[in-house]
Design a protein around this motif. Structure first.
Motif, PDB file in Angstrom:
ATOM      1  N   ASP A  97       0.862  -1.177   0.000  1.00 19.36           N
ATOM      2  CA  ASP A  97       0.000   0.000   0.000  1.00 19.36           C
ATOM      3  C   ASP A  97       0.903   1.233   0.000  1.00 19.36           C
ATOM      4  OD1 ASP A  97      -1.805   2.030   0.415  1.00 19.36           O
ATOM      5  OD2 ASP A  97      -2.705   1.181   2.230  1.00 19.36           O
ATOM      6  N   VAL A  98       0.989   1.894  -1.152  1.00 15.34           N
ATOM      7  CA  VAL A  98       1.895   3.030  -1.333  1.00 15.34           C
ATOM      8  C   VAL A  98       1.162   4.328  -0.978  1.00 15.34           C
ATOM      9  CG1 VAL A  98       3.325   4.299  -2.959  1.00 15.34           C
ATOM     10  CG2 VAL A  98       3.158   1.801  -3.129  1.00 15.34           C
ATOM     11  N   GLY A  99       1.642   4.996   0.069  1.00 10.89           N
ATOM     12  CA  GLY A  99       0.953   6.176   0.572  1.00 10.89           C
ATOM     13  C   GLY A  99      -0.186   5.757   1.483  1.00 10.89           C
ATOM     14  N   CYS A 100       0.126   4.954   2.484  1.00  2.44           N
ATOM     15  CA  CYS A 100      -0.886   4.249   3.284  1.00  2.44           C
ATOM     16  C   CYS A 100      -1.578   5.117   4.322  1.00  2.44           C
ATOM     17  CB  CYS A 100      -0.255   3.047   3.972  1.00  2.44           C
ATOM     18  SG  CYS A 100       1.010   3.494   5.204  1.00  2.44           S
ATOM     19  N   GLN A 141       1.584  -4.391   8.270  1.00  3.31           N
ATOM     20  CA  GLN A 141       2.743  -3.754   8.893  1.00  3.31           C
ATOM     21  C   GLN A 141       3.035  -2.449   8.152  1.00  3.31           C
ATOM     22  OE1 GLN A 141       6.344  -6.089   8.339  1.00  3.31           O
ATOM     23  NE2 GLN A 141       5.538  -6.986   6.459  1.00  3.31           N
ATOM     24  N   PHE A 142       3.751  -1.549   8.809  1.00  5.05           N
ATOM     25  CA  PHE A 142       3.942  -0.215   8.254  1.00  5.05           C
ATOM     26  C   PHE A 142       5.384   0.240   8.439  1.00  5.05           C
ATOM     27  CE2 PHE A 142      -0.358  -0.812   9.775  1.00  5.05           C
ATOM     28  CZ  PHE A 142      -1.108  -0.498   8.652  1.00  5.05           C
ATOM     29  N   GLN A 143       5.860   1.008   7.473  1.00  2.00           N
ATOM     30  CA  GLN A 143       7.219   1.529   7.564  1.00  2.00           C
ATOM     31  C   GLN A 143       7.354   2.813   6.749  1.00  2.00           C
ATOM     32  OE1 GLN A 143       8.970  -2.094   5.647  1.00  2.00           O
ATOM     33  NE2 GLN A 143      10.029  -0.621   4.314  1.00  2.00           N
ATOM     34  N   VAL A 144       8.350   3.598   7.111  1.00  2.82           N
ATOM     35  CA  VAL A 144       8.657   4.819   6.366  1.00  2.82           C
ATOM     36  C   VAL A 144       9.423   4.433   5.105  1.00  2.82           C
ATOM     37  CG1 VAL A 144       9.914   6.999   6.394  1.00  2.82           C
ATOM     38  CG2 VAL A 144       8.733   6.218   8.460  1.00  2.82           C
ATOM     39  N   LEU A 150      11.586   3.182  -3.826  1.00  6.28           N
ATOM     40  CA  LEU A 150      11.153   2.154  -2.885  1.00  6.28           C
ATOM     41  C   LEU A 150      12.318   1.253  -2.479  1.00  6.28           C
ATOM     42  CD1 LEU A 150       7.762   1.261  -4.615  1.00  6.28           C
ATOM     43  CD2 LEU A 150       8.030   2.367  -2.380  1.00  6.28           C
ATOM     44  N   SER A 151      12.332   0.867  -1.211  1.00  4.74           N
ATOM     45  CA  SER A 151      13.459   0.099  -0.680  1.00  4.74           C
ATOM     46  C   SER A 151      13.349  -1.394  -0.963  1.00  4.74           C
ATOM     47  CB  SER A 151      13.559   0.322   0.839  1.00  4.74           C
ATOM     48  OG  SER A 151      12.382  -0.147   1.487  1.00  4.74           O
ATOM     49  N   PHE A 152      12.277  -1.835  -1.593  1.00  8.33           N
ATOM     50  CA  PHE A 152      12.047  -3.265  -1.815  1.00  8.33           C
ATOM     51  C   PHE A 152      12.717  -3.739  -3.101  1.00  8.33           C
ATOM     52  CE2 PHE A 152       8.422  -1.362   0.356  1.00  8.33           C
ATOM     53  CZ  PHE A 152       8.410  -2.100   1.540  1.00  8.33           C
ATOM     54  N   GLU A 178       8.494   2.775 -10.399  1.00 10.43           N
ATOM     55  CA  GLU A 178       8.688   2.167  -9.089  1.00 10.43           C
ATOM     56  C   GLU A 178       7.504   1.288  -8.693  1.00 10.43           C
ATOM     57  OE1 GLU A 178      11.475   2.419  -6.402  1.00 10.43           O
ATOM     58  OE2 GLU A 178      11.977   2.156  -8.517  1.00 10.43           O
ATOM     59  N   LEU A 179       6.290   1.744  -8.984  1.00 15.00           N
ATOM     60  CA  LEU A 179       5.103   0.940  -8.669  1.00 15.00           C
ATOM     61  C   LEU A 179       5.156  -0.416  -9.364  1.00 15.00           C
ATOM     62  CD1 LEU A 179       2.276   3.638  -8.980  1.00 15.00           C
ATOM     63  CD2 LEU A 179       3.210   2.690  -6.865  1.00 15.00           C
TER      64      LEU A 179
END
Length: 313
Positions: A97-100, A141-144, A150-152, A178-179
């Protein structure tokens, strides 16, 4: 100075100060300016009080019908799931979820559809609040993280989902890539965004240009893309199977703008809870909300939906 003159001067200064606050632009400067803005709204709790867990528009049906403001926001998530065909996916699919925001959509995706959801936002305070609102038995789960980088690793998720994050992205081509980059081959991308009318087809006229400028400057937006333009950018990545599917959801989401203003009247407890500073901060948003209603109602802006499938390697 007499008491009456003193009071008059203080009132004048107060009104002038409020007016200045209301008209001060909050232009996009960098990802940090966006993060700071959302951090402030999350810390004071005003946006959550009035808008609930979902910091996005609601879905009121086609044709729109009267609906509870918060229920419409929840309904939007379910409508987007169905439109994207995500309700047909098996349990356990991984979703980014991008921009959650504070996790409203992510929690529905996890609880109601049994997806394993990772929500990312540029705002540390939003991550903190999302974690506080999410029960331990919910697979979210959530992260900055920064949607522009994107870090993935490549091909990390079965589904990539994004609601109303695109206007904050300074380079829509990088955002599109990136998406899709983090989406697995055969995976589904579903995006919902505020869009500008395609000015390559119908240029903005004399009143639309300043309105668009104000909408950008007030909410830290570098630019809106058009539905047609963002679809082209997605396809230009070379990562899309076939064509991007689009839809215009302006009509079912349009009541959200005036409904959001009405919340300040219908819920006077907010004035007690947040006091005069909160009232002034909320009041500042009314002109922009009204301009949004005008822009979307007049066709200057459109609410775009995008669905794409990642091409097989």
């Amino acid at each position: 100075m007499t008491p009456s003159l003193t009071i008059g001067l203080l009132l004048t200064l107060a009104i002038g100060g409020i007016a200045l606050y209301l008209i001060t632009p909050r232009r996009y400067e960098s990802a940090d300016s966006v993060a700071q803005s959302y951090d402030e709204w999350t810390e004071d709790g005003i946006l959550e009080f009035y808008w609930g867990e979902h910091i996005h528009l609601g879905h009121y049906g086609s044709p729109p019908r009267r609906k509870d403001f918060l229920a419409a926001k929840s309904d939007f998530v379910h409508e987007m799931v169905r439109w994207g065909g995500l309700d047909k996916l098996p349990h356990g699919m991984t979703v980014l979820d991008v921009g959650c925001g504070i996790g409203g959509s992510a929690r529905i995706l996890a609880k109601d559809y049994s997806f394993d959801v990772t929500g990312i936002t540029i705002s540390p305070q939003q991550v903190k609040r999302a974690q506080e609102l999410t029960p331990t038995d919910v697979t979210a789960q959530f992260q900055v993280d920064d949607a522009m980088a994107l870090s993935f690793p490549d091909a990390s998720f079965d589904v990539v989902w994004s609601v109303e994050a695109g206007p904050h992205m300074p380079d829509k081509a990088i955002f599109a890539k990136e998406l899709l980059r983090v989406l697995k081959p055969g995976g589904i991308l579903v995006v919902a965004d505020w869009n500008q009318r395609d000015d390559r087809q119908i240029p903005l006229n004399f009143w639309e240009k300043p309105v668009m400028r104000q909408l950008l400057d007030q909410w830290s937006h570098p630019a809106f893309s058009s539905i047609e333009g963002f679809s082209e950018l997605l396809e230009a990545t070379g990562l899309v199977e076939g064509k991007v599917v689009t839809a215009d959801w302006t009509e079912p989401t349009l009541p959200s703008w005036l409904d959001s203003i009405w919340q300040g009247i219908a819920r006077p407890a907010g004035l007690v809870k947040f006091g005069l500073p909160g009232f002034i901060k909320s009041l500042r948003e009314v002109p922009t909300l009204l301009l949004m209603r005008i822009a979307f109602g007049a066709g200057l802006c459109r609410f775009g939906m995008f669905r794409a499938v990642r091409a097989e390697s």
